[in-house]
Scaffold this active site. Structure first.
Site, PDB file in Angstrom:
ATOM      1  N   CYS A  52     -21.514  -8.954 -23.114  1.00 14.80           N
ATOM      2  CA  CYS A  52     -22.006  -7.601 -23.350  1.00 14.80           C
ATOM      3  C   CYS A  52     -21.633  -7.134 -24.769  1.00 14.80           C
ATOM      4  CB  CYS A  52     -21.523  -6.653 -22.270  1.00 14.80           C
ATOM      5  SG  CYS A  52     -22.521  -5.145 -22.180  1.00 14.80           S
ATOM      6  N   HIS A 149     -22.574  -9.164 -16.955  1.00 19.01           N
ATOM      7  CA  HIS A 149     -21.211  -9.005 -16.450  1.00 19.01           C
ATOM      8  C   HIS A 149     -21.145  -9.753 -15.119  1.00 19.01           C
ATOM      9  CE1 HIS A 149     -19.665  -5.739 -19.075  1.00 19.01           C
ATOM     10  NE2 HIS A 149     -20.946  -5.470 -19.202  1.00 19.01           N
TER      11      HIS A 149
END
Length: 183
Positions: A52, A149
């Site tokens: 991310c 994630h």
């Protein structure tokens, strides 16, 4: 976790995690000298994975003119991946699943699932890391990044990654698969 360059050492894998304020975190990395440690590790052939915000930092540039992701500004990233991030006003929050594309330390076709939560928009690199709803992330040699994630929550993904890292050290693969954390 490393807060100083000397703590980075010579790892088998260097992971840049997600960030709540990516531009601020990139400034922090630079103030600490951890940007240079990351670049030096990649130059020594140490695999690097950005998740991310870490993925965004590994790219060429990050632009957040209105500060929607935290801090306003434009910064050059570490340049290890040929991607650029522009921050949008709408936050992307969604569960996703897909497969690995291969080309990094993970073979193609491993199932992955998790979630995305980001305001940065980063078109996938020429060699994406994953296929989710669309291509995601980027791979350049031993450097990879993704918005997913939970990538490492998958037992098969961790097993493949650990065994790829073991193979780089001429160690035999582990026979026991790590527990799947998606349960």
């Amino acid at each position: 976790y490393a807060e100083h360059p000397v703590e980075v050492g010579n790892p088998d894998l260097l992971i840049l995690p997600g960030a709540k304020d990516t531009l601020s975190d990139l400034r922090w990395l630079r103030q600490r000298g951890l940007d240079r440690s990351t670049l030096a590790a990649a130059a020594r052939g140490i695999p690097v994975l950005g998740l991310c915000g870490g993925f965004q930092i590994l790219g060429r540039s990050l632009a957040d003119p209105s500060g929607t992701g935290g801090s306003a500004g434009h910064l050059e990233g570490l340049g290890l991946l040929d991607v650029s991030t522009h921050f949008a006003t709408t936050k992307q929050v969604r569960a996703v699943s897909g497969t690995t594309q291969g080309g990094w330390l993970l073979p193609a076709g491993l199932p992955v699932s998790g979630y995305e939560i980001h305001q940065g928009l980063t078109p996938p690199g020429e060699r994406p890391m994953l296929t989710l709803d669309a291509s995601d992330g980027a791979v350049c040699g031993l450097v990879a990044g993704t918005y997913l994630h939970g990538l490492l929550d998958s037992g098969p993904v961790r097993s493949a990654l650990i065994n790829a890292l073991r193979a780089r050290k001429a160690l035999p693969p582990l026979s026991d698969a790590p527990e799947d954390l998606h349960t």
